[in-house]
Design a protein around this motif. Sequence first.
Motif, PDB file in Angstrom:
ATOM      1  N   GLY A 189     -41.893  -2.089  -9.770  1.00  0.00           N
ATOM      2  CA  GLY A 189     -40.947  -3.177  -9.915  1.00  0.00           C
ATOM      3  C   GLY A 189     -39.534  -2.884  -9.451  1.00  0.00           C
ATOM      4  O   GLY A 189     -38.619  -3.660  -9.696  1.00  0.00           O
ATOM      5  N   ASN A 190     -39.318  -1.753  -8.774  1.00  0.00           N
ATOM      6  CA  ASN A 190     -37.997  -1.379  -8.267  1.00  0.00           C
ATOM      7  C   ASN A 190     -37.920  -1.464  -6.748  1.00  0.00           C
ATOM      8  O   ASN A 190     -37.079  -0.823  -6.126  1.00  0.00           O
ATOM      9  N   GLY A 191     -38.787  -2.242  -6.149  1.00  0.00           N
ATOM     10  CA  GLY A 191     -38.921  -2.266  -4.707  1.00  0.00           C
ATOM     11  C   GLY A 191     -37.685  -2.681  -3.954  1.00  0.00           C
ATOM     12  O   GLY A 191     -37.376  -2.111  -2.909  1.00  0.00           O
ATOM     13  N   GLU A 192     -36.972  -3.668  -4.456  1.00  0.00           N
ATOM     14  CA  GLU A 192     -35.822  -4.184  -3.711  1.00  0.00           C
ATOM     15  C   GLU A 192     -34.747  -3.111  -3.518  1.00  0.00           C
ATOM     16  O   GLU A 192     -34.225  -2.940  -2.419  1.00  0.00           O
ATOM     17  N   GLU A 193     -34.440  -2.379  -4.573  1.00  0.00           N
ATOM     18  CA  GLU A 193     -33.440  -1.305  -4.468  1.00  0.00           C
ATOM     19  C   GLU A 193     -33.857  -0.257  -3.438  1.00  0.00           C
ATOM     20  O   GLU A 193     -33.059   0.181  -2.613  1.00  0.00           O
ATOM     21  N   TYR A 194     -35.106   0.154  -3.520  1.00  0.00           N
ATOM     22  CA  TYR A 194     -35.602   1.196  -2.630  1.00  0.00           C
ATOM     23  C   TYR A 194     -35.718   0.709  -1.193  1.00  0.00           C
ATOM     24  O   TYR A 194     -35.482   1.461  -0.259  1.00  0.00           O
ATOM     25  N   MET A 195     -36.089  -0.549  -1.022  1.00  0.00           N
ATOM     26  CA  MET A 195     -36.169  -1.106   0.327  1.00  0.00           C
ATOM     27  C   MET A 195     -34.774  -1.186   0.942  1.00  0.00           C
ATOM     28  O   MET A 195     -34.584  -0.857   2.110  1.00  0.00           O
ATOM     29  N   ASP A 196     -33.783  -1.609   0.151  1.00  0.00           N
ATOM     30  CA  ASP A 196     -32.400  -1.638   0.646  1.00  0.00           C
ATOM     31  C   ASP A 196     -31.943  -0.242   1.061  1.00  0.00           C
ATOM     32  O   ASP A 196     -31.336  -0.062   2.118  1.00  0.00           O
ATOM     33  N   GLU A 197     -32.240   0.727   0.225  1.00  0.00           N
ATOM     34  CA  GLU A 197     -31.866   2.103   0.534  1.00  0.00           C
ATOM     35  C   GLU A 197     -32.566   2.578   1.808  1.00  0.00           C
ATOM     36  O   GLU A 197     -31.942   3.191   2.689  1.00  0.00           O
ATOM     37  N   LEU A 198     -33.857   2.276   1.940  1.00  0.00           N
ATOM     38  CA  LEU A 198     -34.606   2.676   3.117  1.00  0.00           C
ATOM     39  C   LEU A 198     -34.019   2.057   4.371  1.00  0.00           C
ATOM     40  O   LEU A 198     -33.851   2.736   5.387  1.00  0.00           O
ATOM     41  N   MET A 199     -33.692   0.789   4.319  1.00  0.00           N
ATOM     42  CA  MET A 199     -33.135   0.124   5.495  1.00  0.00           C
ATOM     43  C   MET A 199     -31.778   0.728   5.873  1.00  0.00           C
ATOM     44  O   MET A 199     -31.475   0.898   7.054  1.00  0.00           O
ATOM     45  N   LYS A 200     -30.965   1.073   4.888  1.00  0.00           N
ATOM     46  CA  LYS A 200     -29.678   1.696   5.179  1.00  0.00           C
ATOM     47  C   LYS A 200     -29.853   3.055   5.842  1.00  0.00           C
ATOM     48  O   LYS A 200     -29.153   3.393   6.800  1.00  0.00           O
ATOM     49  N   VAL A 201     -30.790   3.837   5.331  1.00  0.00           N
ATOM     50  CA  VAL A 201     -30.976   5.179   5.900  1.00  0.00           C
ATOM     51  C   VAL A 201     -31.621   5.093   7.284  1.00  0.00           C
ATOM     52  O   VAL A 201     -31.299   5.890   8.164  1.00  0.00           O
ATOM     53  N   ILE A 202     -32.505   4.119   7.506  1.00  0.00           N
ATOM     54  CA  ILE A 202     -33.077   3.925   8.846  1.00  0.00           C
ATOM     55  C   ILE A 202     -31.955   3.560   9.819  1.00  0.00           C
ATOM     56  O   ILE A 202     -31.896   4.084  10.932  1.00  0.00           O
ATOM     57  N   ASN A 203     -31.083   2.677   9.404  1.00  0.00           N
ATOM     58  CA  ASN A 203     -29.946   2.287  10.241  1.00  0.00           C
ATOM     59  C   ASN A 203     -29.074   3.497  10.570  1.00  0.00           C
ATOM     60  O   ASN A 203     -28.687   3.708  11.721  1.00  0.00           O
ATOM     61  N   GLN A 204     -28.774   4.301   9.571  1.00  0.00           N
ATOM     62  CA  GLN A 204     -27.957   5.499   9.776  1.00  0.00           C
ATOM     63  C   GLN A 204     -28.681   6.493  10.678  1.00  0.00           C
ATOM     64  O   GLN A 204     -28.106   7.062  11.593  1.00  0.00           O
ATOM     65  N   TYR A 205     -29.966   6.686  10.443  1.00  0.00           N
ATOM     66  CA  TYR A 205     -30.743   7.673  11.187  1.00  0.00           C
ATOM     67  C   TYR A 205     -30.900   7.288  12.650  1.00  0.00           C
ATOM     68  O   TYR A 205     -30.951   8.143  13.523  1.00  0.00           O
ATOM     69  N   SER A 206     -30.986   5.997  12.909  1.00  0.00           N
ATOM     70  CA  SER A 206     -31.264   5.547  14.273  1.00  0.00           C
ATOM     71  C   SER A 206     -30.050   5.539  15.169  1.00  0.00           C
ATOM     72  O   SER A 206     -30.146   5.244  16.361  1.00  0.00           O
ATOM     73  N   LYS A 207     -28.870   5.864  14.650  1.00  0.00           N
ATOM     74  CA  LYS A 207     -27.656   5.871  15.469  1.00  0.00           C
ATOM     75  C   LYS A 207     -27.581   7.095  16.350  1.00  0.00           C
ATOM     76  O   LYS A 207     -28.096   8.111  16.113  1.00  0.00           O
TER      77      LYS A 207
END
Length: 105
Positions: free
Chosen positions: A87-105
Amino acid sequence: MNEKDVKMVNQDEPVVPRTSSEKDALTNRLKRIEGQVRGLQKMVEDDRYCVDVLVQISAVKAALDKAGYQLLERHAKMCVTNAVKEGNGEEYMDELMKVINQYSK
């Protein structure tokens, strides 16, 4: 975006701890990369041809990217999936998307 802009959901411990074999594989990969970097340092010290050094830098970058993508994949499949089930998916998905964005730079 820098590292401090990425909110970490749980900094104390992983949602799904890595297995011993996962740790060993990642550690071995990083040790090989470390050896490649030492080889680059020696190439510079030995005044090797610029193109040869650049080719090796490219190889190190590719190796680091592969290690990073493996970690991203594992995090998405294990940690984020587990968080969604709990039930904590939204927080973790937001975090994942942020780190993917950071990693892909």
